[in-house]
Design a protein around this motif. Structure first.
Motif, PDB file in Angstrom:
ATOM      1  N   ILE A   8       0.852  -1.186   0.000  1.00 52.18           N
ATOM      2  CA  ILE A   8       0.000   0.000   0.000  1.00 52.18           C
ATOM      3  C   ILE A   8       0.888   1.236   0.000  1.00 52.18           C
ATOM      4  N   GLY A   9       0.862   1.961  -1.108  1.00 51.76           N
ATOM      5  CA  GLY A   9       1.743   3.126  -1.278  1.00 51.76           C
ATOM      6  C   GLY A   9       2.844   2.795  -2.259  1.00 51.76           C
ATOM      7  N   LEU A  10       2.706   3.271  -3.497  1.00 54.80           N
ATOM      8  CA  LEU A  10       3.659   2.914  -4.560  1.00 54.80           C
ATOM      9  C   LEU A  10       4.600   4.080  -4.844  1.00 54.80           C
ATOM     10  N   GLY A  11       5.404   4.388  -3.829  1.00 52.81           N
ATOM     11  CA  GLY A  11       6.364   5.476  -3.924  1.00 52.81           C
ATOM     12  C   GLY A  11       7.750   5.011  -3.545  1.00 52.81           C
ATOM     13  N   PRO A  12       8.557   5.887  -2.946  1.00 50.61           N
ATOM     14  CA  PRO A  12       9.942   5.555  -2.611  1.00 50.61           C
ATOM     15  C   PRO A  12      10.085   4.388  -1.635  1.00 50.61           C
ATOM     16  N   LEU A  13       9.076   4.134  -0.793  1.00 47.06           N
ATOM     17  CA  LEU A  13       9.146   3.004   0.142  1.00 47.06           C
ATOM     18  C   LEU A  13       8.542   1.746  -0.465  1.00 47.06           C
ATOM     19  N   GLY A  14       7.425   1.904  -1.165  1.00 48.95           N
ATOM     20  CA  GLY A  14       6.693   0.742  -1.630  1.00 48.95           C
ATOM     21  C   GLY A  14       7.300   0.032  -2.823  1.00 48.95           C
ATOM     22  N   GLY A  53      16.822   5.851  -6.883  1.00 54.69           N
ATOM     23  CA  GLY A  53      17.865   6.064  -7.863  1.00 54.69           C
ATOM     24  C   GLY A  53      18.289   4.825  -8.607  1.00 54.69           C
ATOM     25  N   THR A  54      17.943   3.629  -8.122  1.00 46.90           N
ATOM     26  CA  THR A  54      18.325   2.400  -8.808  1.00 46.90           C
ATOM     27  C   THR A  54      17.164   1.762  -9.543  1.00 46.90           C
ATOM     28  N   LEU A  55      15.953   2.270  -9.394  1.00 44.46           N
ATOM     29  CA  LEU A  55      14.775   1.695 -10.031  1.00 44.46           C
ATOM     30  C   LEU A  55      14.565   2.342 -11.395  1.00 44.46           C
ATOM     31  N   THR A  56      14.385   1.534 -12.426  1.00 47.34           N
ATOM     32  CA  THR A  56      14.221   2.042 -13.783  1.00 47.34           C
ATOM     33  C   THR A  56      12.904   1.560 -14.373  1.00 47.34           C
ATOM     34  N   ALA A  57      12.566   2.116 -15.516  1.00 49.84           N
ATOM     35  CA  ALA A  57      11.367   1.670 -16.220  1.00 49.84           C
ATOM     36  C   ALA A  57      11.489   0.194 -16.605  1.00 49.84           C
ATOM     37  N   PRO A 156      11.020  -0.953  10.257  1.00 49.35           N
ATOM     38  CA  PRO A 156      11.461   0.333   9.702  1.00 49.35           C
ATOM     39  C   PRO A 156      12.045   0.177   8.307  1.00 49.35           C
ATOM     40  N   SER A 157      11.667   1.078   7.420  1.00 46.73           N
ATOM     41  CA  SER A 157      12.244   1.080   6.081  1.00 46.73           C
ATOM     42  C   SER A 157      13.720   1.458   6.185  1.00 46.73           C
ATOM     43  N   ARG A 158      14.549   0.724   5.450  1.00 47.01           N
ATOM     44  CA  ARG A 158      15.978   1.029   5.428  1.00 47.01           C
ATOM     45  C   ARG A 158      16.470   1.241   4.000  1.00 47.01           C
ATOM     46  N   THR A 159      15.581   1.682   3.126  1.00 49.58           N
ATOM     47  CA  THR A 159      15.983   1.923   1.742  1.00 49.58           C
ATOM     48  C   THR A 159      16.935   3.106   1.674  1.00 49.58           C
ATOM     49  N   ASP A 160      17.864   3.021   0.749  1.00 49.04           N
ATOM     50  CA  ASP A 160      18.851   4.085   0.539  1.00 49.04           C
ATOM     51  C   ASP A 160      18.881   4.380  -0.948  1.00 49.04           C
ATOM     52  N   GLY A 162      19.494   5.121  -4.625  1.00 51.21           N
ATOM     53  CA  GLY A 162      20.734   5.250  -5.382  1.00 51.21           C
ATOM     54  C   GLY A 162      21.852   4.315  -4.945  1.00 51.21           C
ATOM     55  N   ASN A 163      21.667   3.622  -3.829  1.00 55.73           N
ATOM     56  CA  ASN A 163      22.710   2.729  -3.313  1.00 55.73           C
ATOM     57  C   ASN A 163      22.602   1.376  -4.021  1.00 55.73           C
ATOM     58  N   ARG A 164      23.596   1.068  -4.842  1.00 52.63           N
ATOM     59  CA  ARG A 164      23.570  -0.182  -5.604  1.00 52.63           C
ATOM     60  C   ARG A 164      24.223  -1.340  -4.851  1.00 52.63           C
ATOM     61  N   ARG A 165      24.822  -1.042  -3.726  1.00 54.22           N
ATOM     62  CA  ARG A 165      25.468  -2.093  -2.935  1.00 54.22           C
ATOM     63  C   ARG A 165      24.533  -2.643  -1.874  1.00 54.22           C
ATOM     64  N   HIS A 166      23.880  -1.732  -1.165  1.00 57.53           N
ATOM     65  CA  HIS A 166      22.955  -2.152  -0.113  1.00 57.53           C
ATOM     66  C   HIS A 166      21.535  -1.845  -0.570  1.00 57.53           C
ATOM     67  N   HIS A 167      20.787  -2.889  -0.884  1.00 53.18           N
ATOM     68  CA  HIS A 167      19.424  -2.689  -1.333  1.00 53.18           C
ATOM     69  C   HIS A 167      18.472  -3.478  -0.433  1.00 53.18           C
ATOM     70  N   TYR A 168      17.218  -3.565  -0.831  1.00 57.58           N
ATOM     71  CA  TYR A 168      16.189  -4.127   0.058  1.00 57.58           C
ATOM     72  C   TYR A 168      16.539  -5.527   0.547  1.00 57.58           C
ATOM     73  N   THR A 169      16.989  -6.387  -0.345  1.00 60.15           N
ATOM     74  CA  THR A 169      17.204  -7.787   0.034  1.00 60.15           C
ATOM     75  C   THR A 169      18.476  -8.010   0.841  1.00 60.15           C
ATOM     76  N   THR A 170      19.489  -7.164   0.624  1.00 61.81           N
ATOM     77  CA  THR A 170      20.768  -7.386   1.302  1.00 61.81           C
ATOM     78  C   THR A 170      20.907  -6.627   2.616  1.00 61.81           C
TER      79      THR A 170
END
Length: 423
Positions: A8-14, A53-57, A156-160, A162-170
């Motif tokens: 729920i919420g399709l933005g920077p967190l979702g 910053g790492t999400l593309t079309a 808590p959301s820990r998204t960063d 533009g960070n290509r090293r540390h992303h949601y799964t890692t």
């Protein structure tokens, strides 16, 4: 077709969660009340430039191919086993966190909530909000009881961006449930996506993790900013100080000054508890002071701009000023909380002729008016009376810019020593 997960919420967190979930093979729907956002996603496009910053079309199209279904239909929420609330929350003028988006999402979900569903909250909230704000809304709207009829937890959301090293799964996923069963239900879900799950004692502890992590950066950035002003006043190169200090292998972590702070990680002072009208009765002084220090950095940048122009026989009024990088963070388009807007506003109020360049931002408005975008960067820098680097995007050749610019103020310490005036 039923889905396992509703975001729920399709933005920077979702959307980062959607990407991670679909990559893990989890059937996912995404709910957002904004039809434009949903239409863009269905068409395989990013709904805005400030998502991640790492999400593309191309990522969006892969998510759709994996079964992701964006929707404005709240009826879809009643067909999932897990629902995650990822709506944005922001600070108001009174520094209180506005939980209205969380409340709206909770009411929408509650009307469709089924027994045995796991409900998770990732939005930025105060310690206690999951139990004292979200839980009553879910229970009142559904007739179900949290901890008995459905699971409830905070993570808590820990998204960063533009960070290509540390992303949601890692990135290790912290979570805390209303009951031990709630915690385990949340851990089971996140365990399908994240490499490591960290269990907190409960939702309040998990919520406080978010407050500590955000304020840790905020306070340390404030210290770096104060040191930058101090070092400039006594003629010391702050950037050389940081370079040397970070060689210490213990007891020090390097933070660097800048023109201000921005982003979605709002600095929260738990003294401002809007959802219950409660107060600790005293402020967290470190957070309060950090806010004060970081909040005055845009004004300090303007002061440095005016001083530099004056030293070179020019007035701010009528000066051609080029701002480089207006996003809040390098190599992304997101302008959330960027100090560039305040700096631009103050320059315009001083009578400067403002222009900007940012490889990620095609249009920019300040004080309700469009700001001209420089097409040829080197030409614009050579014509401007003052060029100000606000954000160090990787595409910028700073050595070349330092040669071309008449006068360059580097607020990020990214230029070679002696090539520009540095903050």
């Amino acid at each position: 077709m039923p889905a396992d997960l509703a975001v729920i919420g399709l933005g920077p967190l979702g959307l980062p969660l959607v990407r991670a979930a679909t990559a893990a093979g989890i059937a996912t729907i995404g709910y957002d009340p904004d039809p434009d956002t949903v239409a863009e996603l269905r068409a395989g496009r990013l709904p805005s430039e400030d998502v991640d910053g790492t999400l593309t079309a191309a990522d969006v199209r892969r998510m759709l191919a994996a079964g992701f279904r964006p929707t404005t239909a709240d009826a879809e929420l009643g067909r999932v086993r897990t629902a995650v609330i990822c709506v944005p929350t922001r600070l108001g003028e009174d520094r209180a966190l506005d939980l209205t988006p969380v409340g709206d999402a909770a009411r929408t979900l509650a009307a469709r909530l089924r027994p045995h569903t796991t409900v998770l909250l990732e939005s930025a909230v105060y310690p206690g909000a999951t139990e004292e704000y979200l839980r009553p809304l879910l229970e009142a709207g559904s007739g179900l009881r949290a901890g008995r009829d459905f699971h409830l937890a905070y993570s808590p959301s820990r998204t960063d961006p533009g960070n290509r090293r540390h992303h949601y799964t890692t990135t290790p996923k912290v979570l805390g449930g209303l009951t031990s069963a709630c915690t385990e239900a949340a851990a089971t879900f996140y365990g399908r996506i994240c490499e490591k799950v960290v269990r907190a004692r409960g939702p309040r502890e998990a919520e406080a993790v978010r407050v500590l992590e955000t304020n840790y950066r905020h306070v340390n950035i404030a210290l770096a900013n104060e040191m930058a002003v101090f070092c400039h006043d006594i003629g010391v190169d702050m950037w050389d100080v940081v370079r040397c200090a970070e060689t210490k292998p213990f007891g020090f972590q390097a933070f660097r000054p800048g023109p201000g702070v921005g982003g979605h990680g709002v600095p929260v002072d738990p003294n401002y508890l809007s959802y219950k009208g409660r107060s600790l009765g005293y402020p967290l002084r470190m957070v309060e002071l950090a806010q004060e220090v970081n909040g005055r950095m845009p004004r300090y940048v303007i002061q440095r701009c005016a001083t530099l122009l004056n030293e070179h026989g020019k007035s701010a009024r009528g000066a051609r000023v080029l701002l480089l990088g207006i996003s809040y963070k390098a190599d992304i388009a997101d302008q959330e909380g960027s100090p560039a807007r305040e700096i631009g506003s103050r320059l315009i109020e001083l009578g400067a002729q403002l222009s900007y360049h940012d490889p990620y931002v095609a249009q920019w408005r300040v004080l309700g008016q469009p700001v001209p975008r420089a097409d040829c960067l080197y030409e614009a820098a050579s014509e401007a009376d003052l060029t100000v680097l606000l954000q160090h995007h990787r595409t910028y050749d700073l050595q070349g810019l330092a040669v071309k610019a008449q006068l360059l103020l580097d607020t990020r310490g990214a230029t070679p020593a002696g090539a520009a005036h540095r903050l």
